[in-house]
Design a protein around this motif. Structure first.
Motif, short mmCIF file in Angstrom:
data_model
loop_
_atom_site.label_atom_id
_atom_site.label_comp_id
_atom_site.label_asym_id
_atom_site.label_seq_id
_atom_site.Cartn_x
_atom_site.Cartn_y
_atom_site.Cartn_z
N UNK A 225 0.59 10.68 -4.46
CA UNK A 225 1.81 10.11 -5.01
C UNK A 225 2.32 8.90 -4.27
N UNK A 226 1.53 8.42 -3.32
CA UNK A 226 1.89 7.22 -2.56
C UNK A 226 0.65 6.35 -2.40
N UNK A 227 0.87 5.10 -2.03
CA UNK A 227 -0.25 4.18 -1.79
C UNK A 227 -0.22 3.75 -0.33
N UNK A 228 -1.31 4.00 0.37
CA UNK A 228 -1.40 3.65 1.78
C UNK A 228 -1.92 2.21 1.93
N UNK A 229 -1.89 1.72 3.16
CA UNK A 229 -2.38 0.37 3.42
C UNK A 229 -3.84 0.21 3.02
N UNK A 230 -4.64 1.25 3.24
CA UNK A 230 -6.06 1.17 2.90
C UNK A 230 -6.29 1.15 1.39
N UNK A 231 -5.30 1.63 0.63
CA UNK A 231 -5.41 1.64 -0.83
C UNK A 231 -4.74 0.44 -1.49
N UNK A 232 -3.97 -0.31 -0.69
CA UNK A 232 -3.10 -1.35 -1.22
C UNK A 232 -3.87 -2.49 -1.89
N UNK A 233 -5.02 -2.85 -1.34
CA UNK A 233 -5.80 -3.96 -1.90
C UNK A 233 -6.22 -3.66 -3.34
N UNK A 234 -6.56 -2.41 -3.59
CA UNK A 234 -6.95 -2.02 -4.95
C UNK A 234 -5.80 -2.25 -5.91
N UNK B 274 -3.27 -4.35 -5.66
CA UNK B 274 -3.06 -5.79 -5.86
C UNK B 274 -4.14 -6.37 -6.76
N UNK B 275 -5.38 -5.95 -6.57
CA UNK B 275 -6.47 -6.47 -7.39
C UNK B 275 -6.28 -6.14 -8.86
N UNK B 276 -5.86 -4.91 -9.15
CA UNK B 276 -5.61 -4.52 -10.53
C UNK B 276 -4.40 -5.28 -11.08
N UNK B 277 -3.36 -5.40 -10.25
CA UNK B 277 -2.12 -6.03 -10.69
C UNK B 277 -2.27 -7.51 -10.99
N UNK C 183 -2.32 -11.80 3.73
CA UNK C 183 -1.16 -11.80 2.84
C UNK C 183 -0.81 -10.38 2.39
N UNK C 184 -1.83 -9.60 2.10
CA UNK C 184 -1.58 -8.22 1.65
C UNK C 184 -0.99 -7.38 2.77
N UNK C 185 -1.51 -7.56 3.98
CA UNK C 185 -0.98 -6.80 5.11
C UNK C 185 0.49 -7.14 5.37
N UNK C 186 0.82 -8.42 5.26
CA UNK C 186 2.20 -8.85 5.49
C UNK C 186 3.12 -8.28 4.41
N UNK C 187 2.64 -8.27 3.17
CA UNK C 187 3.45 -7.74 2.08
C UNK C 187 3.64 -6.23 2.24
N UNK C 188 2.58 -5.55 2.61
CA UNK C 188 2.67 -4.10 2.79
C UNK C 188 3.69 -3.77 3.88
N UNK C 189 3.61 -4.48 4.99
CA UNK C 189 4.55 -4.24 6.09
C UNK C 189 5.99 -4.49 5.65
N UNK C 190 6.19 -5.50 4.82
CA UNK C 190 7.53 -5.82 4.31
C UNK C 190 8.05 -4.70 3.41
N UNK C 191 7.19 -4.15 2.60
CA UNK C 191 7.59 -3.09 1.68
C UNK C 191 7.79 -1.77 2.40
N UNK C 192 6.99 -1.52 3.42
CA UNK C 192 7.04 -0.24 4.14
C UNK C 192 8.14 -0.29 5.20
#
Length: 223
Positions: A155-164, A166-169, A187-196
């Protein structure tokens, strides 16, 4: 499964008919399985011509609930089309393959990520109104992105899953030559850190939806 509206049904069928790996396909598989089992009244593992109408009636309940008559026609003709080997019985794999192909042939509205450029941009612009059909369409697409990434189904998306996710989105934007941000790992790591914000290493759907609308949909809507 609790599909309440025609819009939800359309999104469900769009996803289910896209490939056989997603959650909606698995739900559809189970619906077709239940239709098969309910018709197999003699418990021989096959559906005979006498039992066939019961299977069609059971399968038809789901689309008919939302105004779609997808199983109209001659039961005998349908039975013959499925019973390719002419043994007088239909196995579940024969039924599944026939029904799935049949569903894929039905006409449904084009999914958001499959729209052509002008309509895609229009949908992004119209989604600013959260009561619009465009917003609902993009909302359901955001769930597609989230589910595709949530590989462990927690029910959550981890950093390791985040790229998938973004790719779909951003797949539609890349296909159409539109702004597609967050394509580098940095860019994805920075966005993830901002959201988390709480630092627990996971993003919930509501956090994703808010960011998705602001950072991925809004740049297209601004064109």
């Amino acid at each position: 499964m609790d599909i309440r509206t025609k819009d939800e049904f359309i999104f469900f069928m769009q996803r289910a008919c896209e490939d056989t790996c997603n959650d909606c396909y698995i739900e559809l598989y189970n619906i077709l399985l239940r239709a098969f089992i309910s018709a197999d009244i003699d418990f021989d593992g096959q559906v005979s011509e006498d039992e066939f109408e019961g299977m069609i009636a059971a399968a038809n309940e789901f689309p008919k609930k939302f105004g779609f008559e997808w199983w109209a026609g001659s039961g005998k003709d349908q039975f013959k089309a499925i019973d390719e080997n002419g043994d007088g019985g239909i196995s579940f794999d024969e039924w599944l393959n026939f029904a799935y192909t049949h569903y894929q042939s039905q006409k449904l509205p084009v999914a958001f990520d499959k729209e052509e450029k002008d309509q895609f941009v229009k949908s992004c612009k119209d989604s600013a109104n959260t009561g619009s059909d465009a917003y609902k369409k993009i909302y359901w697409f955001s769930w597609k992105c989230f589910q595709a990434a949530d590989a462990d189904r927690d029910g959550q998306v981890s950093n390791s899953e985040f790229a998938t996710m973004i790719n779909v989105a951003t797949s539609g934007q890349k296909r159409l030559g539109l702004p597609a941000p967050f394509q580098t790992s940095a860019d994805r790591d920075a966005l993830f850190a901002k959201m988390d914000e709480n630092g627990d290493g996971a993003i919930s759907f509501d956090e994703w939806l808010s960011m998705f609308m602001k950072e991925i949909i809004a740049p297209v809507a601004a064109l």
